[in-house]
Write a protein that holds these residues in place. Sequence first.
Motif, PDB file in Angstrom:
ATOM      1  N   LEU A  52       0.572   6.593   9.603  1.00 43.29           N
ATOM      2  CA  LEU A  52      -0.896   6.628   9.158  1.00 43.29           C
ATOM      3  C   LEU A  52      -1.206   6.430   7.652  1.00 43.29           C
ATOM      4  O   LEU A  52      -0.360   6.490   6.652  1.00 43.29           O
ATOM      5  CB  LEU A  52      -1.158   8.234   9.361  1.00 43.29           C
ATOM      6  CG  LEU A  52      -2.726   8.490   8.394  1.00 43.29           C
ATOM      7  CD1 LEU A  52      -3.790   7.806   9.185  1.00 43.29           C
ATOM      8  CD2 LEU A  52      -2.896  10.192   8.764  1.00 43.29           C
ATOM      9  N   LEU A  53      -2.101   5.316   7.547  1.00 42.20           N
ATOM     10  CA  LEU A  53      -2.666   5.026   6.188  1.00 42.20           C
ATOM     11  C   LEU A  53      -3.981   5.436   6.018  1.00 42.20           C
ATOM     12  O   LEU A  53      -4.872   4.986   6.899  1.00 42.20           O
ATOM     13  CB  LEU A  53      -2.490   3.446   6.042  1.00 42.20           C
ATOM     14  CG  LEU A  53      -0.921   2.834   6.156  1.00 42.20           C
ATOM     15  CD1 LEU A  53      -1.048   1.460   5.820  1.00 42.20           C
ATOM     16  CD2 LEU A  53      -0.191   3.670   5.161  1.00 42.20           C
ATOM     17  N   ASN A  77      -3.221   6.435  -6.399  1.00 45.67           N
ATOM     18  CA  ASN A  77      -3.287   5.005  -6.346  1.00 45.67           C
ATOM     19  C   ASN A  77      -3.053   4.722  -4.963  1.00 45.67           C
ATOM     20  O   ASN A  77      -1.781   4.303  -4.566  1.00 45.67           O
ATOM     21  CB  ASN A  77      -2.434   4.566  -7.270  1.00 45.67           C
ATOM     22  CG  ASN A  77      -2.464   2.912  -7.334  1.00 45.67           C
ATOM     23  OD1 ASN A  77      -3.182   2.264  -6.775  1.00 45.67           O
ATOM     24  ND2 ASN A  77      -1.774   2.473  -8.457  1.00 45.67           N
ATOM     25  N   TRP A  78      -3.823   5.129  -3.896  1.00 43.58           N
ATOM     26  CA  TRP A  78      -3.482   4.716  -2.484  1.00 43.58           C
ATOM     27  C   TRP A  78      -3.457   3.392  -2.028  1.00 43.58           C
ATOM     28  O   TRP A  78      -2.828   3.115  -1.253  1.00 43.58           O
ATOM     29  CB  TRP A  78      -4.734   5.527  -1.759  1.00 43.58           C
ATOM     30  CG  TRP A  78      -6.431   4.938  -1.891  1.00 43.58           C
ATOM     31  CD1 TRP A  78      -7.084   5.060  -2.715  1.00 43.58           C
ATOM     32  CD2 TRP A  78      -6.739   3.393  -1.228  1.00 43.58           C
ATOM     33  NE1 TRP A  78      -8.354   4.374  -2.650  1.00 43.58           N
ATOM     34  CE2 TRP A  78      -8.316   3.373  -1.791  1.00 43.58           C
ATOM     35  CE3 TRP A  78      -6.165   2.776  -0.229  1.00 43.58           C
ATOM     36  CZ2 TRP A  78      -8.789   2.290  -1.445  1.00 43.58           C
ATOM     37  CZ3 TRP A  78      -6.942   1.772   0.109  1.00 43.58           C
ATOM     38  CH2 TRP A  78      -8.375   1.488  -0.474  1.00 43.58           C
ATOM     39  N   GLN A  79      -4.125   2.470  -3.000  1.00 44.18           N
ATOM     40  CA  GLN A  79      -4.089   0.926  -2.896  1.00 44.18           C
ATOM     41  C   GLN A  79      -2.736   0.480  -2.958  1.00 44.18           C
ATOM     42  O   GLN A  79      -2.114  -0.179  -2.021  1.00 44.18           O
ATOM     43  CB  GLN A  79      -4.979   0.185  -3.600  1.00 44.18           C
ATOM     44  CG  GLN A  79      -6.318   0.375  -3.314  1.00 44.18           C
ATOM     45  CD  GLN A  79      -7.552  -0.394  -4.472  1.00 44.18           C
ATOM     46  OE1 GLN A  79      -7.396  -0.034  -5.769  1.00 44.18           O
ATOM     47  NE2 GLN A  79      -8.028  -1.346  -4.191  1.00 44.18           N
ATOM     48  N   LYS A  80      -1.900   0.874  -3.955  1.00 39.45           N
ATOM     49  CA  LYS A  80      -0.588   0.894  -4.197  1.00 39.45           C
ATOM     50  C   LYS A  80       0.385   1.184  -3.029  1.00 39.45           C
ATOM     51  O   LYS A  80       1.241   0.404  -2.611  1.00 39.45           O
ATOM     52  CB  LYS A  80      -0.175   1.042  -5.508  1.00 39.45           C
ATOM     53  CG  LYS A  80       1.350   0.877  -5.829  1.00 39.45           C
ATOM     54  CD  LYS A  80       1.494   1.185  -7.121  1.00 39.45           C
ATOM     55  CE  LYS A  80       3.290   1.233  -7.684  1.00 39.45           C
ATOM     56  NZ  LYS A  80       3.446   1.785  -8.859  1.00 39.45           N
ATOM     57  N   GLU A  81      -0.002   2.405  -2.662  1.00 43.70           N
ATOM     58  CA  GLU A  81       0.981   3.201  -1.667  1.00 43.70           C
ATOM     59  C   GLU A  81       0.622   2.408  -0.270  1.00 43.70           C
ATOM     60  O   GLU A  81       1.844   2.210   0.342  1.00 43.70           O
ATOM     61  CB  GLU A  81       0.424   4.476  -1.667  1.00 43.70           C
ATOM     62  CG  GLU A  81       0.859   5.271  -2.697  1.00 43.70           C
ATOM     63  CD  GLU A  81       2.396   5.378  -3.064  1.00 43.70           C
ATOM     64  OE1 GLU A  81       3.259   5.237  -2.117  1.00 43.70           O
ATOM     65  OE2 GLU A  81       2.638   5.045  -4.265  1.00 43.70           O
ATOM     66  N   LYS A  84       2.472  -0.986  -0.359  1.00 40.57           N
ATOM     67  CA  LYS A  84       3.722  -0.790  -0.138  1.00 40.57           C
ATOM     68  C   LYS A  84       4.242  -0.358   1.293  1.00 40.57           C
ATOM     69  O   LYS A  84       5.347  -1.168   1.761  1.00 40.57           O
ATOM     70  CB  LYS A  84       4.465   0.270  -1.205  1.00 40.57           C
ATOM     71  CG  LYS A  84       4.247   0.013  -2.484  1.00 40.57           C
ATOM     72  CD  LYS A  84       4.563   1.140  -3.674  1.00 40.57           C
ATOM     73  CE  LYS A  84       6.005   1.627  -3.240  1.00 40.57           C
ATOM     74  NZ  LYS A  84       6.403   2.817  -4.350  1.00 40.57           N
ATOM     75  N   SER A  85       3.514   0.023   1.654  1.00 43.05           N
ATOM     76  CA  SER A  85       3.786   0.699   3.226  1.00 43.05           C
ATOM     77  C   SER A  85       3.734  -0.735   4.232  1.00 43.05           C
ATOM     78  O   SER A  85       4.541  -0.995   4.816  1.00 43.05           O
ATOM     79  CB  SER A  85       2.854   1.687   3.704  1.00 43.05           C
ATOM     80  OG  SER A  85       2.996   2.902   2.852  1.00 43.05           O
ATOM     81  N   LEU A  86       2.591  -1.470   4.027  1.00 36.11           N
ATOM     82  CA  LEU A  86       2.532  -2.798   4.736  1.00 36.11           C
ATOM     83  C   LEU A  86       3.645  -3.535   4.437  1.00 36.11           C
ATOM     84  O   LEU A  86       4.210  -4.296   5.542  1.00 36.11           O
ATOM     85  CB  LEU A  86       1.092  -3.309   4.318  1.00 36.11           C
ATOM     86  CG  LEU A  86      -0.230  -2.628   4.755  1.00 36.11           C
ATOM     87  CD1 LEU A  86      -1.253  -3.098   4.351  1.00 36.11           C
ATOM     88  CD2 LEU A  86      -0.146  -2.814   6.404  1.00 36.11           C
ATOM     89  N   GLU A  87       4.133  -3.711   3.100  1.00 33.20           N
ATOM     90  CA  GLU A  87       5.418  -4.688   2.759  1.00 33.20           C
ATOM     91  C   GLU A  87       6.573  -4.056   3.459  1.00 33.20           C
ATOM     92  O   GLU A  87       7.324  -4.839   4.132  1.00 33.20           O
ATOM     93  CB  GLU A  87       5.502  -4.748   1.406  1.00 33.20           C
ATOM     94  CG  GLU A  87       4.755  -5.628   0.603  1.00 33.20           C
ATOM     95  CD  GLU A  87       4.861  -5.952  -0.718  1.00 33.20           C
ATOM     96  OE1 GLU A  87       5.194  -6.864  -1.029  1.00 33.20           O
ATOM     97  OE2 GLU A  87       4.978  -4.756  -1.464  1.00 33.20           O
ATOM     98  N   ALA A 104      -3.305  -9.070  -0.070  1.00 29.73           N
ATOM     99  CA  ALA A 104      -3.040  -8.480  -1.417  1.00 29.73           C
ATOM    100  C   ALA A 104      -4.253  -8.507  -2.323  1.00 29.73           C
ATOM    101  O   ALA A 104      -4.393  -7.253  -2.947  1.00 29.73           O
ATOM    102  CB  ALA A 104      -1.797  -9.211  -2.248  1.00 29.73           C
ATOM    103  N   ILE A 105      -5.215  -9.390  -2.133  1.00 31.12           N
ATOM    104  CA  ILE A 105      -6.257  -9.576  -3.060  1.00 31.12           C
ATOM    105  C   ILE A 105      -7.319  -8.162  -2.693  1.00 31.12           C
ATOM    106  O   ILE A 105      -7.857  -7.620  -3.622  1.00 31.12           O
ATOM    107  CB  ILE A 105      -7.052 -10.663  -2.625  1.00 31.12           C
ATOM    108  CG1 ILE A 105      -6.033 -11.917  -3.581  1.00 31.12           C
ATOM    109  CG2 ILE A 105      -8.436 -10.566  -3.563  1.00 31.12           C
ATOM    110  CD1 ILE A 105      -6.757 -13.262  -3.148  1.00 31.12           C
TER     111      ILE A 105
END
Length: 207
Positions: A52-53, A77-81, A84-87, A104-105
């Motif tokens: 889950l995201l 900082n949910w965007q960073k997390e 990272k999860s997608l990567e 990423a944008i």
Amino acid sequence: MTPLLHPCYFGSIAQYAIMSQHPNVIFEAHDNYQKQTYRNRMYIYGANGKQLLNIPVQHQKGKKIQYTDVLISYVENWQKEHWKSLESAYRTSPFFEFYEDELAIIYKDKEERLMNFNLKCHQFLSDNLPLETQIKKSKDFKAYGDDNDFRYLVNAKQRTQGIFLPPYTQVFSSKHGFISNLSVLDLLFNEGPNAISYLERSKIEGK
């Protein structure tokens, strides 16, 4: 008649199957926000299975608030997390590298309103699947029950009957098997240009 859907956070495969099969779609723009829906969450396929995201939002206790007025919270900082999860989940998938720069944008800009952010997510998908579907926002709230009402697909705990999605190869399928109806990003990263033909042959029944 024109299908009716909710704009979601990188919506489910079922939702984009509907869009791929219709020239026009209406996005609901006059509903009240509800928790635990794909409005602010998506599921991807991580190393440990279904992951889950969730986008945190600013809640107003005791008040109903329209989806269009929901504000995103940036306390964490949910965007960073999420990135990272997608990567981590898709770095080894066949097509992630073809889309990652543009994707990423989206995770760098701090959009104020949830619906506007989700519309950006939709635009990314529309450009890259690609979709020729024309999207319009509803002018008022529509009553439930029409055969072209697919708003039920916004529910994270949705029904499975009436949703027919054939298996495709996923990164961790050898560990956990096929997981159906994740975010359409899972399909895009694994199938690339073949994703649109997969969506077009899937079958989704209305409410």
